[in-house]
Design a protein around this motif. Structure first.
Motif, PDB file in Angstrom:
ATOM      1  N   ILE A 346       0.973  -1.261   0.070  1.00  0.00           N
ATOM      2  CA  ILE A 346      -0.009   0.044   0.214  1.00  0.00           C
ATOM      3  C   ILE A 346       0.858   1.299  -0.117  1.00  0.00           C
ATOM      4  O   ILE A 346       1.527   1.234   1.080  1.00  0.00           O
ATOM      5  CB  ILE A 346      -1.021  -0.104   1.137  1.00  0.00           C
ATOM      6  CG1 ILE A 346      -1.986  -0.926   1.112  1.00  0.00           C
ATOM      7  CG2 ILE A 346      -1.729   1.275   1.199  1.00  0.00           C
ATOM      8  CD1 ILE A 346      -1.543  -2.359   1.828  1.00  0.00           C
ATOM      9  N   TRP A 347       0.934   2.075  -0.964  1.00  0.00           N
ATOM     10  CA  TRP A 347       1.817   2.950  -1.250  1.00  0.00           C
ATOM     11  C   TRP A 347       1.098   4.214  -0.997  1.00  0.00           C
ATOM     12  O   TRP A 347       0.232   4.790  -1.746  1.00  0.00           O
ATOM     13  CB  TRP A 347       2.263   2.785  -2.966  1.00  0.00           C
ATOM     14  CG  TRP A 347       3.381   3.827  -3.286  1.00  0.00           C
ATOM     15  CD1 TRP A 347       4.389   4.511  -2.821  1.00  0.00           C
ATOM     16  CD2 TRP A 347       3.398   4.449  -4.489  1.00  0.00           C
ATOM     17  NE1 TRP A 347       5.123   5.417  -3.190  1.00  0.00           N
ATOM     18  CE2 TRP A 347       4.642   5.419  -4.626  1.00  0.00           C
ATOM     19  CE3 TRP A 347       2.584   4.305  -5.737  1.00  0.00           C
ATOM     20  CZ2 TRP A 347       4.794   6.081  -5.729  1.00  0.00           C
ATOM     21  CZ3 TRP A 347       3.073   5.130  -6.690  1.00  0.00           C
ATOM     22  CH2 TRP A 347       3.905   5.829  -7.045  1.00  0.00           C
ATOM     23  N   ILE A 348       1.856   4.959  -0.078  1.00  0.00           N
ATOM     24  CA  ILE A 348       1.427   6.341   0.055  1.00  0.00           C
ATOM     25  C   ILE A 348       2.544   7.239  -0.488  1.00  0.00           C
ATOM     26  O   ILE A 348       3.713   7.301  -0.135  1.00  0.00           O
ATOM     27  CB  ILE A 348       1.612   6.772   1.702  1.00  0.00           C
ATOM     28  CG1 ILE A 348       0.833   5.711   2.432  1.00  0.00           C
ATOM     29  CG2 ILE A 348       1.239   8.048   2.067  1.00  0.00           C
ATOM     30  CD1 ILE A 348       0.833   5.917   4.084  1.00  0.00           C
ATOM     31  N   ALA A 349       2.040   8.155  -1.332  1.00  0.00           N
ATOM     32  CA  ALA A 349       2.770   9.020  -2.262  1.00  0.00           C
ATOM     33  C   ALA A 349       2.287  10.480  -2.698  1.00  0.00           C
ATOM     34  O   ALA A 349       1.002  10.523  -2.084  1.00  0.00           O
ATOM     35  CB  ALA A 349       3.259   8.256  -3.669  1.00  0.00           C
ATOM     36  N   GLY A 350       2.915  11.245  -3.274  1.00  0.00           N
ATOM     37  CA  GLY A 350       2.346  12.527  -3.553  1.00  0.00           C
ATOM     38  C   GLY A 350       3.324  13.667  -2.667  1.00  0.00           C
ATOM     39  O   GLY A 350       4.032  13.331  -1.820  1.00  0.00           O
ATOM     40  N   GLY A 351       2.744  14.725  -3.049  1.00  0.00           N
ATOM     41  CA  GLY A 351       3.157  16.141  -2.548  1.00  0.00           C
ATOM     42  C   GLY A 351       3.494  16.919  -3.454  1.00  0.00           C
ATOM     43  O   GLY A 351       2.792  17.111  -4.361  1.00  0.00           O
ATOM     44  N   TYR A 352       4.444  17.993  -3.369  1.00  0.00           N
ATOM     45  CA  TYR A 352       4.608  18.931  -4.499  1.00  0.00           C
ATOM     46  C   TYR A 352       5.615  18.355  -5.764  1.00  0.00           C
ATOM     47  O   TYR A 352       6.428  18.009  -5.665  1.00  0.00           O
ATOM     48  CB  TYR A 352       5.724  20.028  -3.799  1.00  0.00           C
ATOM     49  CG  TYR A 352       5.927  21.168  -4.909  1.00  0.00           C
ATOM     50  CD1 TYR A 352       4.784  22.042  -5.225  1.00  0.00           C
ATOM     51  CD2 TYR A 352       7.070  21.191  -5.645  1.00  0.00           C
ATOM     52  CE1 TYR A 352       5.055  23.098  -6.085  1.00  0.00           C
ATOM     53  CE2 TYR A 352       7.348  22.148  -6.585  1.00  0.00           C
ATOM     54  CZ  TYR A 352       6.504  23.113  -6.714  1.00  0.00           C
ATOM     55  OH  TYR A 352       6.665  24.171  -7.672  1.00  0.00           O
ATOM     56  N   ASP A 353       4.640  18.245  -6.711  1.00  0.00           N
ATOM     57  CA  ASP A 353       5.290  17.507  -7.906  1.00  0.00           C
ATOM     58  C   ASP A 353       6.192  18.560  -8.864  1.00  0.00           C
ATOM     59  O   ASP A 353       5.770  19.723  -8.984  1.00  0.00           O
ATOM     60  CB  ASP A 353       3.999  17.195  -9.009  1.00  0.00           C
ATOM     61  CG  ASP A 353       4.324  16.382 -10.095  1.00  0.00           C
ATOM     62  OD1 ASP A 353       5.090  16.947 -11.018  1.00  0.00           O
ATOM     63  OD2 ASP A 353       4.098  15.222 -10.243  1.00  0.00           O
ATOM     64  N   LYS A 354       7.603  18.327  -8.981  1.00  0.00           N
ATOM     65  CA  LYS A 354       8.376  18.743  -9.527  1.00  0.00           C
ATOM     66  C   LYS A 354       8.471  18.697 -11.084  1.00  0.00           C
ATOM     67  O   LYS A 354       9.543  18.952 -11.640  1.00  0.00           O
ATOM     68  CB  LYS A 354       9.830  18.695  -8.920  1.00  0.00           C
ATOM     69  CG  LYS A 354       9.860  18.896  -7.484  1.00  0.00           C
ATOM     70  CD  LYS A 354      11.106  18.389  -6.902  1.00  0.00           C
ATOM     71  CE  LYS A 354      11.200  16.968  -6.968  1.00  0.00           C
ATOM     72  NZ  LYS A 354      12.751  16.874  -6.035  1.00  0.00           N
ATOM     73  N   GLY A 355       7.272  18.327 -11.774  1.00  0.00           N
ATOM     74  CA  GLY A 355       7.092  17.842 -13.232  1.00  0.00           C
ATOM     75  C   GLY A 355       7.587  16.528 -13.299  1.00  0.00           C
ATOM     76  O   GLY A 355       8.349  16.149 -14.296  1.00  0.00           O
TER      77      GLY A 355
END
Length: 450
Positions: A346-355
């Protein structure tokens, strides 16, 4: 008395200012932002003149030399003005290296620098060497040189810190890998970024040692072009044997040098993941080249605990294991983390996407991930990227909700992995804050169940 101006008053700049004052320079520190309370107090205590929230050209232009903090871009007006005035610009690492006779072990790479630096330092210290650790990790090199005396320094160096090296000379240099990162700093040209990394070889002599990832295409292809003044080459590889260096064969790590030849079973390694095999091979190669014995290295491996926020095991909650990899702020780091497990994730990911380009992750997610929990202010891009992966996708902006949801979705033997692939500063102060909030949420979950 020589006049030195330091641009930036963080750890690097303040450390450089303190060392420069101790060495007899007239020092002026200039920061375009507010200087944090702790560093401001250090400058006041040492009666070092400074300014904040501005750069005053009349005070800067009189410098014989300028130390630029690594985070300051090269294209801003003050740097352009210094270059037009032909005022030398150097880095804190360059400056500090003038005031130590220690042997220097310099480590860089897009990923794995901190782990490799800490492991190499741990092995050397456990082996009885008088060694310090500094650079892009905790205490600045300049502050260490001012306060401590060591025979060896293990230095983590970012590409930013390598840009303005002039006379700095590593005795052992290491490039772990090169993947696209910080390209906005390098005119969006990968070759410029690669060239910055390879400045780590600047001034090295043929008696020195260069440890590098033979399996990395960018390193391998760039190295082919470097035909003169190379130190001794010690490649590391998971796929090719070598007469000098390290490689993997039959579930054993092989280490071969002029004065050593030994093997280690892969199960003795203290860290998970293929990427950490490279990191461990590099650290052990450094220890071996400095004369540490097989027995000493093995003892050091047994006592190494790993680093916070880097594939850090947090807890087992009813046979569900929680791992904190908050340091994974780019796609490549998340990829190696996801590939480190055989159990469903179970993957927790994401945040400020740098492109980010998530394409490299899609086959890994398809094979390994049973659910994705997106933790960010704006999850649109990451949700869209994995929409066709046919896995459940959830969104939240609260760490505790992400952890509780992950546990609800997990079955015994599953893995809950925080490996964001994104920067942290949309919801958190930094990646450490994100990792600590994950740790706290897992501990709260464990308490509530028990």
């Amino acid at each position: 008395m020589k006049k030195l101006v330091v641009l930036g008053a963080g750890e690097s700049g303040t450390g450089a200012a303190l060392l420069a004052q101790a060495k007899g320079y007239q020092v002026f520190v200039s920061d375009k932002n507010i200087i944090t309370k702790g560093y401001k107090q250090q400058l006041l205590d040492h009666k070092i003149e400074f300014e904040e929230c501005k750069h005053t050209w009349d005070k800067i232009k009189i410098a014989d030399e300028v130390i630029k903090s690594p985070g300051i871009p090269n294209h801003i007006a003050i740097i352009q003005a210094l270059q037009e005035a032909s005022i030398p610009i150097i880095d804190e690492v360059e400056f500090a290296s003038r005031y130590t006779k220690a042997s220097l072990i310099a480590i860089t790479g897009s990923n794995g620098k901190s782990t490799t630096t800490h492991l190499a330092y741990h092995l050397l210290k456990a082996g009885g060497l008088n060694v310090g650790i500094a650079g892009n990790i905790g205490t600045s090199f300049a502050r260490k040189v001012l306060l401590e005396e060591h025979n060896y320094y293990v230095l983590e160096l970012s590409s930013f810190q390598l840009e303005h090296l002039q006379t700095f000379k590593a005795d052992i240099a290491c490039i772990l890998n090169i993947t696209p990162d910080h390209l906005d700093r390098y005119d969006n040209q990968l070759n410029n970024y690669i060239a910055a990394k390879f400045r780590i070889l600047r001034n090295m002599i043929k008696e020195g040692y260069f440890i590098y990832n033979q399996d990395d295409t960018n390193i391998r292809e760039y190295l082919v072009k470097q035909t003169t003044n190379l130190p001794q080459l010690y490649p590391i590889s998971l796929t090719q044997s070598t007469h000098h260096g390290a490689y993997v064969e039959n579930n054993h790590l092989h280490f071969v040098g002029d004065n050593y030849n030994f093997q280690l079973p892969t199960q003795t390694l203290p860290l998970l993941g293929k990427h950490n095999i490279y990191n461990t091979m590099a650290a052990i190669s450094i220890a071996s080249l400095l004369g540490l014995s097989y027995a000493s290295i093995l003892d050091g491996l047994r006592t190494f605990k790993g680093l916070p926020h880097r594939m850090e095991w947090i807890a087992n909650v009813n046979q569900v294991s929680f791992y904190n990899d908050s340091k994974a702020t780019n796609v490549e780091s998340a990829a190696v983390a996801l590939e480190s497990f055989t159990s469903p994730i179970i993957w927790i990911a994401g945040g400020y996407d740098k492109g980010n380009d998530y394409n490299v992750l899609k086959p890994i997610v398809k094979n390994s991930v049973k659910a994705l929990i997106c933790l960010g202010k704006d999850n649109q891009t990451i949700c869209k990227a994995f929409k066709e992966s046919n896995i459940p996708i959830y969104e939240t902006q609260v760490m505790q909700e992400a952890v509780s949801l992950a546990y609800t979705l997990a079955k015994p033997q599953d893995i809950v992995l925080l490996s964001p692939a994104c920067a942290s500063f949309d919801l958190f102060k930094n990646f450490e804050d994100r990792g600590e909030q994950f740790r706290y949420a897992v501990q709260q979950l464990l308490t509530s169940i028990n």
